[in-house]
Scaffold this motif. Sequence first.
Motif, PDB file in Angstrom:
ATOM      1  N   GLY A 390      -5.746   4.724 -26.906  1.00  0.00           N
ATOM      2  CA  GLY A 390      -6.015   6.152 -26.683  1.00  0.00           C
ATOM      3  C   GLY A 390      -6.340   6.499 -25.469  1.00  0.00           C
ATOM      4  O   GLY A 390      -6.095   7.715 -24.917  1.00  0.00           O
ATOM      5  N   ASN A 391      -6.808   5.698 -24.686  1.00  0.00           N
ATOM      6  CA  ASN A 391      -7.539   6.048 -23.449  1.00  0.00           C
ATOM      7  C   ASN A 391      -6.598   6.384 -22.531  1.00  0.00           C
ATOM      8  O   ASN A 391      -5.540   5.803 -22.548  1.00  0.00           O
ATOM      9  N   LEU A 392      -6.829   7.149 -21.623  1.00  0.00           N
ATOM     10  CA  LEU A 392      -5.783   7.595 -20.483  1.00  0.00           C
ATOM     11  C   LEU A 392      -6.369   6.784 -19.260  1.00  0.00           C
ATOM     12  O   LEU A 392      -7.427   6.719 -18.542  1.00  0.00           O
ATOM     13  N   LEU A 393      -5.436   6.085 -18.590  1.00  0.00           N
ATOM     14  CA  LEU A 393      -5.726   5.539 -17.020  1.00  0.00           C
ATOM     15  C   LEU A 393      -5.200   6.457 -16.090  1.00  0.00           C
ATOM     16  O   LEU A 393      -4.006   6.780 -15.877  1.00  0.00           O
ATOM     17  N   LEU A 394      -6.058   6.994 -15.202  1.00  0.00           N
ATOM     18  CA  LEU A 394      -5.663   7.957 -14.042  1.00  0.00           C
ATOM     19  C   LEU A 394      -4.946   7.111 -13.100  1.00  0.00           C
ATOM     20  O   LEU A 394      -5.298   6.271 -12.540  1.00  0.00           O
ATOM     21  N   THR A 395      -4.011   8.091 -12.520  1.00  0.00           N
ATOM     22  CA  THR A 395      -3.124   7.399 -11.554  1.00  0.00           C
ATOM     23  C   THR A 395      -2.850   8.546 -10.293  1.00  0.00           C
ATOM     24  O   THR A 395      -1.882   8.224  -9.556  1.00  0.00           O
ATOM     25  N   SER A 396      -3.670   9.467 -10.230  1.00  0.00           N
ATOM     26  CA  SER A 396      -3.556  10.391  -9.217  1.00  0.00           C
ATOM     27  C   SER A 396      -4.917  10.401  -8.294  1.00  0.00           C
ATOM     28  O   SER A 396      -5.967   9.597  -8.853  1.00  0.00           O
ATOM     29  N   GLY A 397      -4.997  11.242  -7.253  1.00  0.00           N
ATOM     30  CA  GLY A 397      -6.035  11.174  -6.406  1.00  0.00           C
ATOM     31  C   GLY A 397      -6.439   9.899  -5.785  1.00  0.00           C
ATOM     32  O   GLY A 397      -5.235   9.068  -5.556  1.00  0.00           O
ATOM     33  N   TRP A 398      -7.422   9.161  -5.441  1.00  0.00           N
ATOM     34  CA  TRP A 398      -7.926   7.769  -4.993  1.00  0.00           C
ATOM     35  C   TRP A 398      -7.190   6.710  -5.794  1.00  0.00           C
ATOM     36  O   TRP A 398      -6.749   5.864  -5.546  1.00  0.00           O
ATOM     37  N   TRP A 399      -7.209   6.929  -7.074  1.00  0.00           N
ATOM     38  CA  TRP A 399      -6.745   6.261  -8.048  1.00  0.00           C
ATOM     39  C   TRP A 399      -5.263   5.942  -8.394  1.00  0.00           C
ATOM     40  O   TRP A 399      -4.735   5.069  -8.691  1.00  0.00           O
ATOM     41  N   GLY A 400      -4.449   6.758  -7.378  1.00  0.00           N
ATOM     42  CA  GLY A 400      -3.077   6.463  -7.372  1.00  0.00           C
ATOM     43  C   GLY A 400      -2.821   5.513  -6.185  1.00  0.00           C
ATOM     44  O   GLY A 400      -1.747   5.051  -5.938  1.00  0.00           O
ATOM     45  N   ILE A 401      -4.031   5.273  -5.181  1.00  0.00           N
ATOM     46  CA  ILE A 401      -3.798   4.662  -4.190  1.00  0.00           C
ATOM     47  C   ILE A 401      -4.324   3.235  -4.337  1.00  0.00           C
ATOM     48  O   ILE A 401      -3.522   2.392  -3.666  1.00  0.00           O
ATOM     49  N   ALA A 402      -5.367   3.068  -4.955  1.00  0.00           N
ATOM     50  CA  ALA A 402      -5.833   1.692  -5.325  1.00  0.00           C
ATOM     51  C   ALA A 402      -6.501   1.652  -6.773  1.00  0.00           C
ATOM     52  O   ALA A 402      -6.893   2.827  -7.151  1.00  0.00           O
ATOM     53  N   ARG A 403      -6.837   0.330  -7.350  1.00  0.00           N
ATOM     54  CA  ARG A 403      -7.494   0.165  -8.682  1.00  0.00           C
ATOM     55  C   ARG A 403      -8.867   0.231  -8.519  1.00  0.00           C
ATOM     56  O   ARG A 403      -9.806   0.542  -9.297  1.00  0.00           O
ATOM     57  N   LYS A 404      -9.656   0.063  -7.341  1.00  0.00           N
ATOM     58  CA  LYS A 404     -10.871   0.046  -7.000  1.00  0.00           C
ATOM     59  C   LYS A 404     -11.276   0.729  -5.615  1.00  0.00           C
ATOM     60  O   LYS A 404     -11.996   0.111  -4.990  1.00  0.00           O
ATOM     61  N   PRO A 405     -10.824   2.172  -5.744  1.00  0.00           N
ATOM     62  CA  PRO A 405     -11.132   2.527  -4.362  1.00  0.00           C
ATOM     63  C   PRO A 405     -12.571   2.915  -3.860  1.00  0.00           C
ATOM     64  O   PRO A 405     -12.947   2.828  -2.920  1.00  0.00           O
ATOM     65  N   ASP A 457       0.146  -1.975 -21.547  1.00  0.00           N
ATOM     66  CA  ASP A 457      -0.136  -0.642 -20.720  1.00  0.00           C
ATOM     67  C   ASP A 457      -0.886  -0.896 -19.506  1.00  0.00           C
ATOM     68  O   ASP A 457      -0.701  -0.395 -18.448  1.00  0.00           O
ATOM     69  N   TRP A 458      -1.933  -1.774 -19.567  1.00  0.00           N
ATOM     70  CA  TRP A 458      -2.479  -2.296 -18.360  1.00  0.00           C
ATOM     71  C   TRP A 458      -1.615  -2.685 -17.313  1.00  0.00           C
ATOM     72  O   TRP A 458      -1.493  -2.573 -16.066  1.00  0.00           O
ATOM     73  N   ASP A 459      -0.352  -3.607 -17.906  1.00  0.00           N
ATOM     74  CA  ASP A 459       0.561  -4.199 -16.839  1.00  0.00           C
ATOM     75  C   ASP A 459       1.287  -3.065 -16.294  1.00  0.00           C
ATOM     76  O   ASP A 459       1.555  -3.121 -14.918  1.00  0.00           O
ATOM     77  N   ARG A 460       1.659  -1.982 -17.127  1.00  0.00           N
ATOM     78  CA  ARG A 460       2.284  -0.813 -16.508  1.00  0.00           C
ATOM     79  C   ARG A 460       1.666  -0.163 -15.482  1.00  0.00           C
ATOM     80  O   ARG A 460       2.006   0.257 -14.409  1.00  0.00           O
ATOM     81  N   TYR A 461       0.219   0.025 -15.716  1.00  0.00           N
ATOM     82  CA  TYR A 461      -0.782   0.538 -14.762  1.00  0.00           C
ATOM     83  C   TYR A 461      -0.766  -0.172 -13.502  1.00  0.00           C
ATOM     84  O   TYR A 461      -0.616   0.431 -12.375  1.00  0.00           O
ATOM     85  N   CYS A 462      -0.896  -1.444 -13.515  1.00  0.00           N
ATOM     86  CA  CYS A 462      -0.798  -2.495 -12.394  1.00  0.00           C
ATOM     87  C   CYS A 462       0.207  -2.368 -11.547  1.00  0.00           C
ATOM     88  O   CYS A 462       0.598  -2.430 -10.226  1.00  0.00           O
ATOM     89  N   GLU A 463       1.537  -2.163 -12.207  1.00  0.00           N
ATOM     90  CA  GLU A 463       2.745  -2.036 -11.558  1.00  0.00           C
ATOM     91  C   GLU A 463       2.694  -0.651 -10.726  1.00  0.00           C
ATOM     92  O   GLU A 463       3.129  -0.482  -9.663  1.00  0.00           O
ATOM     93  N   ARG A 464       2.320   0.509 -11.416  1.00  0.00           N
ATOM     94  CA  ARG A 464       2.067   1.794 -10.902  1.00  0.00           C
ATOM     95  C   ARG A 464       1.123   1.950  -9.394  1.00  0.00           C
ATOM     96  O   ARG A 464       1.422   2.386  -8.655  1.00  0.00           O
ATOM     97  N   VAL A 465       0.037   1.282  -9.909  1.00  0.00           N
ATOM     98  CA  VAL A 465      -1.168   0.977  -8.588  1.00  0.00           C
ATOM     99  C   VAL A 465      -1.146  -0.563  -8.417  1.00  0.00           C
ATOM    100  O   VAL A 465      -1.953  -0.993  -8.919  1.00  0.00           O
ATOM    101  N   PRO A 466      -0.396  -0.812  -7.534  1.00  0.00           N
ATOM    102  CA  PRO A 466      -0.367  -2.430  -7.301  1.00  0.00           C
ATOM    103  C   PRO A 466      -1.524  -2.843  -6.471  1.00  0.00           C
ATOM    104  O   PRO A 466      -1.816  -4.312  -6.674  1.00  0.00           O
ATOM    105  N   TYR A 467      -2.228  -2.029  -5.719  1.00  0.00           N
ATOM    106  CA  TYR A 467      -3.335  -2.584  -4.790  1.00  0.00           C
ATOM    107  C   TYR A 467      -4.503  -2.429  -5.464  1.00  0.00           C
ATOM    108  O   TYR A 467      -4.922  -1.448  -5.904  1.00  0.00           O
ATOM    109  N   ILE A 468      -5.281  -3.358  -5.261  1.00  0.00           N
ATOM    110  CA  ILE A 468      -6.897  -3.139  -5.882  1.00  0.00           C
ATOM    111  C   ILE A 468      -7.698  -2.580  -4.929  1.00  0.00           C
ATOM    112  O   ILE A 468      -8.365  -1.471  -5.266  1.00  0.00           O
ATOM    113  N   PHE A 469      -7.901  -3.060  -3.471  1.00  0.00           N
ATOM    114  CA  PHE A 469      -8.715  -2.341  -2.781  1.00  0.00           C
ATOM    115  C   PHE A 469      -8.400  -1.375  -1.620  1.00  0.00           C
ATOM    116  O   PHE A 469      -8.563  -0.329  -1.228  1.00  0.00           O
TER     117      PHE A 469
END
Length: 474
Positions: A390-405, A457-469
């Motif tokens: 149900g939760n949404l995982l943001l993929t734009s802004g800094w959050w489209g660039i890295a998972r822990k910006p 869904d987390w795997d999909r998110y990690c594919e969409r935003v592959p870098y952590i830092f």
Amino acid sequence: MTVDEKEKVNANGVPLFKHTVTKLDADMDKEVIYEFGGPVGVCAMMLGFPCLMYYFWICLEYHQGKLITPQSYSIQGLQSFVYNGLIHKVITGAFPHWQAVKIYMGFVLYSAICAYSLPGPIVEGLGLPSLKGKKLKYCCNGLPFWYLTLALSAILHYTGVFRLTQIADNIGSIMSVAIIWGFTMTTLVYVIASVMGKRHRMSGNFFYDFFMGAVLNPRVGPVDLKMWAETRVPWPILFFISVSCALKQYETKGYISAPAAFMVLAHFLYVNSMQKAEECIITSWDIFYEKDGFMLIFWNMAGVPFTYCLSSIYILKYEQATGLTISHSLPYTIFLYTLLLVGYYIFDTGNAQKNRFRMEQNGSFMTRLAFPQLPWGHLKNPTFIRTEHGNLLLTSGWWGIARKPHYTADLMMSISWGLITGFGSFLPYFYFCFFVCVLTHRVSRDMERCAKKYGKDWDRYCERVPYIFIPYVF
Ligand code: NDP
């Protein structure tokens, strides 16, 4: 989620989803996993942290920040070094005298009274699995507390009722009071929670449970002790230590150097960001999941203010010992101010983007009159991945660039706190090194948790935003 719920979208294009507790959430909330090396590791930390803090204090107070060893005193034997070199100095130079008790406990009491009495918006937390989905309410009065504290401290200083320089003059003794209070408060919270039967997620090992805590949400009336301890005590004290060091320099030299001013700015930005975004902290991991034990209490009451301040103390003590002011070339100074401000910008807007997005999703988004409101802190029509949970995982802004910006930004700031002191001592870099370990541990813990919670869904998110830092690096 039902089709109807999916269709409820706010004006910014964010679907509304009221956070509900799933069976998986409840299971994960109850699960006991030994972390930090289990009982042995946490005992080492509970003994080691205070010793390390005293060791750093001795190095700064008596040795211009040099890391001392038995050879530094020409003392033969470890026992003699520990007694004559260390314990004797702590007893004589960092004794928790009455003046130090008044300064530290006075501030602790004052901030508790403010938390209890000042007005502020009431914000609901996340549904707690341990309370069958019940949401606790938090009074977010951090901003009035912060502005009032700034005004009062200026008045007290300029009228001479309490000169802020007294903090730097008594730093060792104040730290001792903080350490004693850290242990006392941990014990009180543990015992009271146990007597009241409010124990949660216990491992059965006393030392481990004392470290992690017994109770999840300790409250005195409307005040949430965990939230108060996290936001109202450590960061303001850290800021006032830096202000005190800068004022001390001003009193003796007649000016405030660029490095001393840098530390005041750095700590002001940190504490200010915490107060102005207090309503976002309520949904953070610490408040939602961690219990109130030694780890949070001691670290907030003593660890954060008295280890994150090493750069400010070093700048002052070095000058007092040598008569020389630390200074750098103009380009180096400009570079570090830029690093700090860019880091702060990403940190502030990164946290704001995610937290505001999540608040929009929960329907609790609010705008507050707080300074500074930076551009790009609130994303228009954000993109996201919808999870089965149900939760949404943001993929734009800094959050489209890295998972822990925001971690990268925090690390940029922390390295700048060390670099501004030059390369004369390791101690100003302690915070950065320690912080790398903290954040690396947090990342692995968090990724594991999210992978379990969101599955494919987390795997999909990690594919969409592959870098952590940092994109294309790590
Ligand atoms: P985070 O802000 O990293 O929050 C992690 C949680 O956010 C996840 O568990 C997940 O929770 C949710 N999440 C992750 N990715 C997304 C996404 N793309 N979209 C939406 N939600 C997402 O937590 P922290 O508490 O570790 O850090 C907050 C700030 O505090 C950071 O800037 C950090 O640097 C700072 N900090 C500072 C410390 C210090 O001592 N100076 C110590 C620790 C942190 P969910 O289950 O809700 O999906």
